[in-house]
Design a protein around this motif. Structure first.
Motif, mmCIF file in Angstrom:
data_model
loop_
_atom_site.group_PDB
_atom_site.id
_atom_site.type_symbol
_atom_site.label_atom_id
_atom_site.label_comp_id
_atom_site.label_asym_id
_atom_site.label_seq_id
_atom_site.Cartn_x
_atom_site.Cartn_y
_atom_site.Cartn_z
ATOM 1 N N ILE A 1 -3.777 -1.308 -7.205
ATOM 2 C CA ILE A 1 -2.936 -1.987 -6.225
ATOM 3 C C ILE A 1 -2.897 -3.494 -6.468
ATOM 4 O O ILE A 1 -1.932 -4.172 -6.118
ATOM 5 N N ARG A 2 -3.946 -4.029 -7.094
ATOM 6 C CA ARG A 2 -3.947 -5.461 -7.390
ATOM 7 C C ARG A 2 -2.842 -5.824 -8.384
ATOM 8 O O ARG A 2 -2.348 -6.954 -8.375
ATOM 9 N N GLU A 3 -2.455 -4.862 -9.231
ATOM 10 C CA GLU A 3 -1.371 -5.121 -10.172
ATOM 11 C C GLU A 3 -0.045 -5.266 -9.430
ATOM 12 O O GLU A 3 0.779 -6.118 -9.765
ATOM 13 N N LEU A 4 0.159 -4.437 -8.412
ATOM 14 C CA LEU A 4 1.359 -4.563 -7.584
ATOM 15 C C LEU A 4 1.340 -5.876 -6.815
ATOM 16 O O LEU A 4 2.361 -6.555 -6.684
ATOM 17 N N TYR A 5 0.163 -6.236 -6.312
ATOM 18 C CA TYR A 5 0.038 -7.481 -5.545
ATOM 19 C C TYR A 5 0.347 -8.688 -6.425
ATOM 20 O O TYR A 5 1.014 -9.630 -5.993
ATOM 21 N N SER A 6 -0.117 -8.644 -7.661
ATOM 22 C CA SER A 6 0.134 -9.753 -8.580
ATOM 23 C C SER A 6 1.625 -9.929 -8.840
ATOM 24 O O SER A 6 2.136 -11.053 -8.881
ATOM 25 N N LYS B 1 0.836 -1.200 0.000
ATOM 26 C CA LYS B 1 0.000 0.000 0.000
ATOM 27 C C LYS B 1 0.873 1.254 0.000
ATOM 28 O O LYS B 1 0.590 2.230 -0.720
ATOM 29 N N CYS B 2 1.944 1.230 0.783
ATOM 30 C CA CYS B 2 2.859 2.377 0.817
ATOM 31 C C CYS B 2 3.536 2.575 -0.542
ATOM 32 O O CYS B 2 3.674 3.706 -1.022
ATOM 33 N N LEU B 3 3.956 1.469 -1.148
ATOM 34 C CA LEU B 3 4.569 1.556 -2.473
ATOM 35 C C LEU B 3 3.572 2.086 -3.495
ATOM 36 O O LEU B 3 3.926 2.900 -4.361
ATOM 37 N N PHE B 4 2.339 1.655 -3.377
ATOM 38 C CA PHE B 4 1.298 2.118 -4.299
ATOM 39 C C PHE B 4 1.087 3.626 -4.170
ATOM 40 O O PHE B 4 0.899 4.325 -5.169
#
Length: 491
Positions: A212-217, A194-197
């Motif tokens: 954020i789901r793209e970062l999570y993936s 979340k912080c990175l996002f």
């Protein structure tokens, strides 16, 4: 009867009618699985064209189903069903994010069908302990089949290797410790993602994505801090203005501070917040236009002009000195560099890939075979349907002795499809029509006799050809007007 009474009676009748329909639907859903069926039980509700708000009606129906039948309800609209993949994603999203669902973990059924090992996919420490206490020797063996367990065994001493493989009590103890590590990792993963996002969501061209789901993936499949996109993002952050960077740091500090207040055990997070707060205070306490007065002294002999030089040599020396001598940095630029470096080091520490943990397979599912169930092989299914319609229609009349056989009782599109499989790249429409007629309406005529085509049969053939073109099996030929081009080969 006045107007108000008429409206009141009308509303009462509508409510009674809707309640009756709703009750019938609920009863149908309750009893739909009393007997074994081969298809999905389906009910059609005709709402009419005069209903002012169909959405309210379906919301009421959904609520009633949740209260009386099951909490697992998803409401799909036509815009949610553009294709099978999108439909499945939307349906699963509703199941996972349903507010009235219990707090149990939901994941793909295939993941949890791998054995009791997957029951450890639980964030509650006490529940994990209870599950492990109930583990039998067979359950322990099931966990030992996990691929990452081998890495754990290889990392231990010889004595501990024997205990891991033979002593279930010792194995459960180590397993509980590793599960606890993964749970801590997952919590911090969500926080720092979340912080990175917050830092990268508005960067030009969004190298890491806009959701954020793209970062999570990315983060769950590899080390996100080692990707090219991550490095590109931090290069772009190096050009952020004071206002932009301060705003992002403030958002991170506020977000993490709230988490710290909710959980007093987050000591490491508190250190991060304190450090970011110090950087933020420094940025707000100096003038951006203030430039460093001191410039690094030239110590390298290569930067000193000595001896006699001609014009060309002097020019080359000056150009070399210009390249080697960096521009002095002001206070903000130095501070920006330090804070970005601190953030990068923090992300590198917490955003490691899940595969670096032992038993990560319990929490992270990465079996590509699940795509076979979610994303169907459309062409194969269409080929099977057209080549052997009896497989889906379940009618005796369409039953064929072998895959190459064609019967007149098959649907027109199936007859046309099977005939086109016998052709080459270019298909003559007249020959195709004659072959089609010889099957659907066989007539004994001489080869030299020209057959009169029934307009109805010709229309049926034209429709079948149009449907095959729509499905992508053929297209009009630019070389010959009376031919079509075949586009697919093989089953």
């Amino acid at each position: 009867m006045d107007e108000e009474q008429t409206v009141s009676v009308s509303k009462e009748l509508n409510n009674d009618m809707f309640s009756s329909v709703l009750g019938d639907l609920i009863n149908f859903i309750k009893n739909s699985h009393d007997t074994t069926v081969d298809e999905i039980p389906t009910a059609a509700l005709l709402t009419g064209i005069n209903m002012p708000d169909h959405g309210a009606q379906f919301r009421a129906l959904s609520k009633q189903i949740k209260q009386t039948v099951s909490s697992h309800v998803a409401c799909l609209y036509s815009q949610d069903c553009q294709n099978i993949k999108y439909l499945m994603e939307n349906m699963i999203y509703q199941f996972i994010n349903e507010e009235e669902f219990p707090s149990d973990d939901y994941a793909m059924a295939e993941h949890f069908s791998s054995g009791n090992a997957m029951s450890l996919c639980n964030s509650n420490k006490n529940e994990v302990k209870q599950i492990l206490n109930g583990f039998t020797h067979e359950d322990c063996e099931n966990v030992r089949q996990i691929m990452s367990f081998r890495k754990l065994v290889e990392s231990e001493s010889y004595a501990n290797r024997i205990k891991l493989l033979t002593d279930d009590a010792y194995f459960k103890k180590i397993l509980e410790q590793e599960i606890s590590k993964i749970n801590k990792y997952i919590k911090r993963l969500h926080i720092f993602l979340k912080c990175l996002f917050i830092m990268v969501e508005d960067l030009p061209k969004a190298p890491l994505g806009k959701q954020i789901r793209e970062l999570y993936s990315i983060a769950t499949s590899e080390n996100i801090t080692k990707t090219t996109e991550y490095k590109e993002c931090f290069q772009l952050l190096g050009f952020q203005s004071k206002e932009e960077l301060c705003l992002k740091l403030s958002k991170i500090v506020n977000y993490m501070s709230k988490l710290i207040n909710d959980n007093v055990k987050q000591n490491k997070m508190k250190d991060v917040v304190d450090e970011l707060s110090r950087y933020l205070d420094k940025m707000n306490n100096f003038d951006l236009d203030e430039i460093e007065e001191a410039v690094n002294e030239i110590e390298n002999e290569d930067n000193v002009i000595t001896g006699q030089m001609d014009r060309k040599q002097l020019k080359e020396k000056l150009l070399e000195m210009t390249k080697n001598q960096s521009k002095p940095m002001n206070k903000y630029e130095k501070l920006r560099k330090n804070v970005i470096q601190f953030l990068s080091e923090t992300f590198e520490h917490y955003l490691i890939e899940p595969s670096s943990f032992y038993f990560h397979e319990i929490f992270f599912f990465n079996n590509i075979s699940i795509q076979n169930y979610i994303i169907g092989t459309h062409r194969s299914a269409i080929h099977n349907a057209l080549n052997d319609p009896q497989y889906y229609l379940q009618c005796n009349c369409c039953e064929i002795p072998n895959g190459a056989a064609i019967t007149r009782c098959m649907p027109d599109i199936c007859v046309a499809y099977k005939l086109h499989l016998e052709c080459g790249k270019l298909i003559n429409l007249y020959d195709w029509l004659q072959a089609f007629l010889s099957i659907v309406d066989p007539v004994d005529i001489d080869d030299d006799t020209k057959r009169t085509v029934d307009p109805e049969l010709q229309a049926r053939f034209t429709q079948a050809v149009a449907e095959l073109e729509y499905l992508g099996f053929i297209k009009s030929s630019k070389r010959k007007a009376d031919h079509v081009t075949r586009l697919t080969w093989g089953g």
